[in-house]
Design an enzyme around this catalytic site. Structure first.
Site, PDB file in Angstrom:
ATOM      1  N   LYS A   1       0.833  -1.206   0.000  1.00 29.12           N
ATOM      2  CA  LYS A   1       0.000   0.000   0.000  1.00 29.12           C
ATOM      3  C   LYS A   1       0.866   1.253   0.000  1.00 29.12           C
ATOM      4  O   LYS A   1       0.472   2.270  -0.532  1.00 29.12           O
ATOM      5  CB  LYS A   1      -0.963  -0.003   1.187  1.00 29.12           C
ATOM      6  CG  LYS A   1      -2.080  -1.023   0.995  1.00 29.12           C
ATOM      7  CD  LYS A   1      -3.181  -0.920   1.998  1.00 29.12           C
ATOM      8  CE  LYS A   1      -4.302  -1.898   1.638  1.00 29.12           C
ATOM      9  NZ  LYS A   1      -5.341  -1.991   2.628  1.00 29.12           N
TER      10      LYS A   1
ATOM     11  N   LYS B   1      -4.184  -9.093  -6.259  1.00 21.66           N
ATOM     12  CA  LYS B   1      -5.410  -9.292  -5.473  1.00 21.66           C
ATOM     13  C   LYS B   1      -6.515  -8.322  -5.905  1.00 21.66           C
ATOM     14  O   LYS B   1      -6.241  -7.169  -6.193  1.00 21.66           O
ATOM     15  CB  LYS B   1      -5.087  -9.076  -3.990  1.00 21.66           C
ATOM     16  CG  LYS B   1      -6.199  -9.482  -3.049  1.00 21.66           C
ATOM     17  CD  LYS B   1      -5.916  -9.078  -1.602  1.00 21.66           C
ATOM     18  CE  LYS B   1      -6.304  -7.647  -1.347  1.00 21.66           C
ATOM     19  NZ  LYS B   1      -6.807  -7.368   0.006  1.00 21.66           N
TER      20      LYS B   1
ATOM     21  N   LYS C   1     -10.939  -3.331  -3.125  1.00 17.73           N
ATOM     22  CA  LYS C   1     -11.927  -2.247  -3.212  1.00 17.73           C
ATOM     23  C   LYS C   1     -11.344  -0.994  -3.847  1.00 17.73           C
ATOM     24  O   LYS C   1     -11.989  -0.271  -4.563  1.00 17.73           O
ATOM     25  CB  LYS C   1     -12.335  -1.793  -1.804  1.00 17.73           C
ATOM     26  CG  LYS C   1     -13.143  -2.695  -0.991  1.00 17.73           C
ATOM     27  CD  LYS C   1     -13.404  -1.977   0.344  1.00 17.73           C
ATOM     28  CE  LYS C   1     -13.488  -2.976   1.468  1.00 17.73           C
ATOM     29  NZ  LYS C   1     -12.198  -3.213   2.110  1.00 17.73           N
TER      30      LYS C   1
HETATM   31  N1  AQP Z   1      -9.380 -10.440  -3.032  1.00 20.10           N
HETATM   32  C1  AQP Z   1      -9.687 -10.988  -1.882  1.00 20.10           C
HETATM   33  N2  AQP Z   1      -9.898 -12.339  -1.805  1.00 20.10           N
HETATM   34  C2  AQP Z   1     -10.204 -12.918  -0.634  1.00 20.10           C
HETATM   35  N3  AQP Z   1     -10.355 -12.227   0.532  1.00 20.10           N
HETATM   36  C3  AQP Z   1     -10.175 -10.895   0.496  1.00 20.10           C
HETATM   37  N4  AQP Z   1     -10.228  -9.942   1.435  1.00 20.10           N
HETATM   38  C4  AQP Z   1      -9.951  -8.735   0.885  1.00 20.10           C
HETATM   39  N5  AQP Z   1      -9.715  -8.881  -0.424  1.00 20.10           N
HETATM   40  C5  AQP Z   1      -9.822 -10.204  -0.702  1.00 20.10           C
HETATM   41  C6  AQP Z   1     -10.573 -10.200   2.818  1.00 20.10           C
HETATM   42  O1  AQP Z   1     -11.681  -9.376   3.151  1.00 20.10           O
HETATM   43  C7  AQP Z   1     -11.589  -9.055   4.529  1.00 20.10           C
HETATM   44  C8  AQP Z   1     -11.829  -7.597   4.716  1.00 20.10           C
HETATM   45  O2  AQP Z   1     -10.768  -6.880   4.123  1.00 20.10           O
HETATM   46  P1  AQP Z   1     -10.533  -5.376   4.541  1.00 20.10           P
HETATM   47  O3  AQP Z   1     -11.592  -4.528   3.981  1.00 20.10           O
HETATM   48  O4  AQP Z   1     -10.401  -5.278   6.010  1.00 20.10           O
HETATM   49  O5  AQP Z   1      -9.105  -5.035   3.981  1.00 20.10           O
HETATM   50  P2  AQP Z   1      -8.326  -5.435   2.694  1.00 20.10           P
HETATM   51  O6  AQP Z   1      -7.806  -6.826   2.810  1.00 20.10           O
HETATM   52  O7  AQP Z   1      -7.313  -4.364   2.499  1.00 20.10           O
HETATM   53  O8  AQP Z   1      -9.456  -5.384   1.566  1.00 20.10           O
HETATM   54  P3  AQP Z   1      -9.398  -4.687   0.171  1.00 20.10           P
HETATM   55  O9  AQP Z   1     -10.643  -5.061  -0.555  1.00 20.10           O
HETATM   56  O10 AQP Z   1      -8.095  -4.986  -0.497  1.00 20.10           O
HETATM   57  O11 AQP Z   1      -9.515  -3.145   0.577  1.00 20.10           O
HETATM   58  P4  AQP Z   1      -8.565  -1.919   0.255  1.00 20.10           P
HETATM   59  O12 AQP Z   1      -8.511  -1.801  -1.224  1.00 20.10           O
HETATM   60  O13 AQP Z   1      -9.244  -0.768   0.919  1.00 20.10           O
HETATM   61  O14 AQP Z   1      -7.230  -2.235   0.860  1.00 20.10           O
HETATM   62  C9  AQP Z   1     -10.213  -9.505   5.028  1.00 20.10           C
HETATM   63  O15 AQP Z   1     -10.358 -10.681   5.780  1.00 20.10           O
HETATM   64  C10 AQP Z   1      -9.460  -9.768   3.770  1.00 20.10           C
HETATM   65  O16 AQP Z   1      -8.505 -10.797   3.938  1.00 20.10           O
END
Ligand code: AQP
Length: 339
Positions: free
Chosen positions: A115, A199, A202
């Protein structure tokens, strides 16, 4: 007599629209877990501040997220749904655990490294992003959590949480339960549609990489049709993350939303072309999202109900987390206001 149930903690940061990756990696397991665990489902709004720059949309994202928790079957009579910032104990323990964590171990966190790279391109990295895994450790440890269902990307953060808890316990006795991650073999890392080595997230700038739970059906169909596959000839559908990351990713999505394991799917899909396969995935996803969105809208239009759910959740979460926090403070020699 109430029987003992292990504690389960899970959270999503309302840092944008929830993706099918978030759903498959964590949320899809939540409703069935309610009967066997004491579940705490948190909307991690403080975490969202580390990366979110559209603060005018944060309130909307938080309410959307609560609605999706309910739409995917979380029952507030069985589970505790709450907003992180309503339970001040998270921030308090966060500070304390900062003092039991090492700078070098945070520097090793892969999510931070990734990030920070993205941030460097757009803005300066904030300290909250660096500190994120310790706030996450506080979230988990406050509830004496036994299990944390997460996607594969969060495994390293759970290991860090265990290390911090172990370090604290070694000094002060058995204060924290050491949590275990619950990571499913299939769907624990859903990948981007156009860049299947990355990955699905969001915050991806290219929205064609991501299926959002709120996407309209026509764009879902288009995104799946455009998704990256491979040029193997003759084209065959099989699961191989290295050689066929795009097809394997679509197989994982299909498997998760149909509840069929990949071996069974592969038998059903024998002999079909990529285009037909994508039609099947798009069709299943559309049906799944249609149902999910219908249920989501029912909850989303009743803001007073959403607020009641998180109000009651916050009261229960404060009660449980305060116990741990008091215990920690007393071990550290901090003077209590009440005793
Ligand atoms: N691509 C993914 N596949 C499987 N699991 C996923 N998680 C996130 N992306 C995937 C799981 O969703 C839960 C919540 O995630 P989060 O919102 O706390 O943070 P993150 O992992 O940073 O999610 P994003 O979607 O990638 O958000 P941004 O873009 O804001 O950083 C977690 O259990 C995560 O493992």
């Amino acid at each position: 007599m109430t029987s003992f149930k292990p504690v389960l903690f899970s959270a999503i940061q309302p840092s944008g629209n929830i993706t099918i990756g978030n759903y498959i990696g964590t949320m899809r397991h939540w409703s069935k877990m309610q009967n066997d665990y004491n579940c705490f489902y948190c909307i991690a709004d403080l975490h969202a501040l580390t990366t979110y720059n559209k603060h005018s949309c944060l309130k909307k994202s938080i309410l959307d997220t609560i609605s999706f928790y309910l739409a995917c079957g979380v029952d507030p009579n069985k589970s505790i749904i709450f907003i992180q910032s309503h339970v001040y104990q998270h921030s308090q323990l966060n500070w304390i655990l900062n003092c039991f964590s090492q700078f070098s171990e945070l520097l090793r966190m892969n999510q931070f490294k990734m990030k920070r790279q993205i941030k460097n391109r757009y803005e300066k990295t904030n300290v909250g992003l660096f500190n994120y895994p310790i706030l996450m450790a506080s979230d988990i440890l406050l509830y004496q959590t036994n299990f944390v269902p997460v996607g594969r990307d969060q495994k390293q953060h759970i290991e860090l949480t265990r290390n911090i808890a172990y370090r604290f316990n070694s000094l002060y006795g058995d204060i924290f339960t050491l949590p275990e991650p619950l990571i499913n073999e299939c769907g624990s890392k859903i990948m981007s549609l156009l860049e299947p080595n990355k990955k699905m997230s969001k915050s991806d700038i290219n929205k064609n990489n991501v299926i959002f739970l709120l996407d309209d059906i026509s764009s879902v169909i288009l995104k799946i049709k455009q998704s990256m596959t491979d040029s193997e000839q003759p084209c065959r559908i099989y699961y191989d993350i290295e050689r066929k990351p795009g097809i394997s990713n679509l197989l994982e999505i299909l498997s998760a939303i149909t509840n069929k394991n990949i071996d069974i799917l592969l038998k059903e899909l024998q002999g079909i072309m990529y285009r037909e396969f994508k039609d099947i995935v798009a069709d299943s996803l559309s049906k799944f999202l249609y149902k999910m969105q219908k249920s989501y809208i029912n909850y989303r239009c009743d803001e007073s109900y959403l607020k009641k759910v998180v109000y009651e959740g916050a009261i229960k979460a404060r009660l449980k987390s305060e116990k741990t926090l008091q215990n920690v403070c007393s071990k550290l020699g901090l003077v209590s206001l009440f005793k």
